[in-house]
Design an enzyme around this catalytic site. Structure first.
Site, PDB file in Angstrom:
ATOM      1  N   GLU A 230       0.838  -1.197   0.000  1.00 32.84           N
ATOM      2  CA  GLU A 230       0.000   0.000   0.000  1.00 32.84           C
ATOM      3  C   GLU A 230       0.875   1.249   0.000  1.00 32.84           C
ATOM      4  OE1 GLU A 230      -3.700   0.591   2.481  1.00 32.84           O
ATOM      5  OE2 GLU A 230      -2.387   2.076   3.434  1.00 32.84           O
TER       6      GLU A 230
ATOM      7  N   THR B 183      -4.072   4.851  -1.576  1.00 25.93           N
ATOM      8  CA  THR B 183      -5.155   5.300  -0.709  1.00 25.93           C
ATOM      9  C   THR B 183      -5.834   6.555  -1.246  1.00 25.93           C
ATOM     10  OG1 THR B 183      -3.756   6.700   0.680  1.00 25.93           O
ATOM     11  CG2 THR B 183      -3.926   4.374   1.279  1.00 25.93           C
ATOM     12  N   TRP B 184      -6.997   6.815  -0.679  1.00 19.10           N
ATOM     13  CA  TRP B 184      -7.840   7.947  -1.075  1.00 19.10           C
ATOM     14  C   TRP B 184      -8.033   8.823   0.161  1.00 19.10           C
ATOM     15  CZ3 TRP B 184     -10.019   8.656  -5.941  1.00 19.10           C
ATOM     16  CH2 TRP B 184     -11.004   9.637  -6.064  1.00 19.10           C
TER      17      TRP B 184
ATOM     18  N   ARG C 176     -15.760   2.925   3.535  1.00 19.55           N
ATOM     19  CA  ARG C 176     -16.557   4.059   3.985  1.00 19.55           C
ATOM     20  C   ARG C 176     -15.664   5.274   4.168  1.00 19.55           C
ATOM     21  NH1 ARG C 176     -18.622   4.637   9.956  1.00 19.55           N
ATOM     22  NH2 ARG C 176     -16.505   5.469  10.027  1.00 19.55           N
ATOM     23  N   GLY C 177     -14.495   5.070   4.773  1.00 20.68           N
ATOM     24  CA  GLY C 177     -13.555   6.161   4.994  1.00 20.68           C
ATOM     25  C   GLY C 177     -13.700   6.786   6.357  1.00 20.68           C
TER      26      GLY C 177
ATOM     27  N   ALA D 214     -20.105   1.364   3.036  1.00 23.31           N
ATOM     28  CA  ALA D 214     -19.270   0.764   1.989  1.00 23.31           C
ATOM     29  C   ALA D 214     -20.073  -0.232   1.153  1.00 23.31           C
ATOM     30  CB  ALA D 214     -18.058   0.080   2.614  1.00 23.31           C
TER      31      ALA D 214
END
Length: 608
Positions: free
Chosen positions: A21, A52-53, A111-112, A131
């Site tokens: 990652e 990642t976001w 979902r974050g 999510a």
């Protein structure tokens, strides 16, 4: 390729797979440094990477750019994170469309985390609350184009510590269309194994990938464990506490602790065949764990290469199987130049694409690094001997790049290393080369590529810079050997060649039930495009130095006066005929230093 298919291959092979990652850095220089690191970590053999976001899509544009670069330039199968947090539907659609166009076929739907200024998470207007809603939306809109992964939480998540309830939610996400799970980091193996058993008992049958966080420093180890509320086994603290102020000792002990944890996971009876490493954009700790686990490619288990060069995974590029040899060491430049191509008939090279090379300024083909970094790396040459020694140091593995080569020299050059060193020490500056190969197995750890049980071949090739007063002698010698073909050009574009205007394959492979694959070629149209780039790179190097400095004048004079020449020995049984061309030839005045008061345009090989 879908992550689920890669996981199935790993399970069938019995060799565990790995993935990494990365996250978008905050600065432009950090992004470029991360690209370099991602490129190097490609050699560790990850099945895929994920990017990642940021919360609220804060770094979403950079995430999309990194996905595109990782796929297209570095040939890394990439899984893009996508979160619901502060994401209206139109932004989700834009992200999915960009991922699709980049050739990305894997999404990790999350979902974050909530934005810091909000106490409770809530869906953006027109967005998604959970999510599972995002998973269902992607599946309904794109069918099976995207393989969709989701997050798993063996120790609970930040706003919900009820592990059993989270397993119920995980089952809902899988039922909505997810096909694999990546867990949050943990260090408690017993708890993880028990959690997997609970997941299986709930009917979650998709592959579960444990998230592994290597130990970089003691402070970071404690901080990240506290942040995720991960339980640390007491024996880990007992081992690390006494050396917590010694980062090297922490990494050494941490390497063994994490590797032992991974062994227990892989040896368990819950069916884990893949490890996902949270690299934190760093390489050393991850590499140390993989070496301890013996999961890095070796001569016994080499990194498989489908083609001799790094293949792009861009949407329209996956079938490309032909490339000019000139960009052998400049993969990112080649892909950037040709990223707008929309024709790949059968993956073959044809002249119809020649306009796609474009103008040099359109693409990021210039010299990497700051002036200060490049001067530190290559020094301040004042004579041709100084210049040639820079090339010798690269060939000997003491330098990790040259202006014309983005990466360290490979083991393939070992067969001709002494010839290359001798040639450079006589003042000829070599940019690209390969030895002849006559039927090496496609599994060969150095020369091999392509499917199993095949054979690969290549012609000896040499590309170098030659001073103008020696060019006629060298070309006359080439013409006396009917097996040799060449292109020669100077900065002004005066082309000389003894070839017809048709591609000349310099590598090829023969495989069962396949036509002969000829993936690397030499041909006129691409050589002319490469010429502009090659001289531009040299001029960029010269401009690292002050205008009136001897180093700038020396390098600029070579770019202004010397000829760029490539030579192919079409008898693939022979390597040394190319080097024999230069017997008895030495560039004159190698030790003469360029004086600081000579005009920049007055230094040529003839006037020294």
């Amino acid at each position: 390729m879908h992550v689920r298919d890669k996981l199935a291959e790993e399970e069938a092979s019995g060799r565990p797979g790995i993935s990494f990652e990365f996250f978008p850095p905050k600065t432009a220089q950090g992004v470029q440094n991360l690209y370099d690191r991602m490129d190097r970590m490609h050699a560790l053999g990850p099945s895929f990477i994920d990017i990642t976001w940021g919360a609220g899509g804060r770094l979403s544009d950079l995430t999309l750019e990194m996905v595109n670069v990782a796929q297209s330039v570095y040939g890394l199968e990439t899984c893009m994170h996508l979160t619901c947090t502060d994401m209206p539907r139109e932004k989700v659609d834009a992200a999915l469309d960009a991922a699709y166009k980049a050739g990305c076929t894997n999404i990790l739907a999350l979902r974050g985390d909530p934005p810091r200024e909000k106490e409770k998470w809530e869906a953006a207007q027109g967005g998604f609350r959970y999510a599972k809603d995002l998973v269902k939306y992607i599946r309904d809109k794109y069918g099976n184009h995207f393989d969709i992964g989701v997050g798993g939480y063996p120790e609970g998540c930040d706003d919900n510590r009820d592990v059993d309830l989270l397993i119920d939610h995980l089952k809902e996400k899988v039922d909505a269309g997810s096909s694999f799970v990546i867990t949050q980091m943990f260090y408690d193996v017993d708890n993880f194994i028990e959690w997997v058993r609970k997941c299986r008992a709930k009917g979650i049958k998709v592959p579960i990938i444990p998230g592994i966080m290597p130990i970089q420093t003691y402070a970071a180890f404690i901080r990240r464990s506290n942040w995720t509320k991960s339980r640390i086994p007491p024996e880990w603290l007992e081992a690390l506490e006494p050396v917590k102020n010694d980062d090297a000792a922490v990494r050494e002990i941490g390497k063994k602790l994490v590797a032992d944890m991974c062994r227990r996971i892989l040896d368990s009876d819950v069916g884990i065949y893949h490890l996902h490493f949270y690299t934190m954009n760093l390489a050393q700790a991850t590499r140390m764990v993989l070496e301890e686990l013996k999961l890095t490619p070796s001569e016994e288990t080499p990194l498989h290469r489908p083609l001799p060069w790094r293949q792009s995974l861009g949407l329209r590029r996956r079938g490309e199987d032909v490339r000019p040899i000139f960009w052998r060491n400049r993969n990112s430049s080649y892909v950037a130049r040709t990223q707008t191509w929309d024709e790949f008939p059968n993956g073959r090279w044809t002249d119809s694409r020649s306009p796609a090379f474009g103008e040099l300024d359109t693409y990021g083909i210039g010299l990497k690094g700051t002036n200060e970094q490049n001067i530190k790396l290559w020094g301040e040459p004042k004579s041709l001997k100084d210049l040639s020694e820079i090339f010798v140091r690269y060939i000997e593995g003491q330098l990790d790049r040259l202006p014309w080569s983005e990466a360290p020299i490979t083991a393939e050059a070992d067969a001709i290393k002494s010839d290359l060193i001798d040639l450079n020490r006589r003042g000829f500056l070599t940019i690209n080369s390969q030895p002849a190969v006559n039927g090496a197995k496609s599994s060969h750890p150095v020369y091999g590529w392509g499917p199993k049980n095949g054979y690969v071949y290549q012609k000896a090739y040499l590309e170098l810079l030659i001073p103008p007063y020696l060019i006629d002698e060298v070309l006359d010698r080439i013409k006396q050997n009917p097996d040799l073909t060449y292109y020669s050009i100077n900065k002004s574009g005066q082309l000389r060649t003894n070839t017809s205007d048709s591609p000349n394959a310099v590598t090829w492979g023969i495989f069962a039930s396949k036509e002969i694959i000829q993936p690397t070629i030499v041909e006129t149209i691409s050589f002319l495009a490469w010429k502009d780039e090659a001289y531009r790179l040299g001029e960029d190097w010269a401009k690292c130095h002050a205008r009136e400095s001897p180093s700038r004048k020396l390098i600029q004079s070579v770019m202004d006066e010397w000829h760029l020449v490539n030579i192919v020995n079409n008898d693939f049984h022979k390597t040394h005929d190319i080097f024999d061309l230069f017997k008895g030839l030495t560039v004159k005045n190698l030790d003469v230093e360029v004086p600081a008061d000579v005009p920049a345009d007055g230094v040529t090989s003839e006037s020294q």
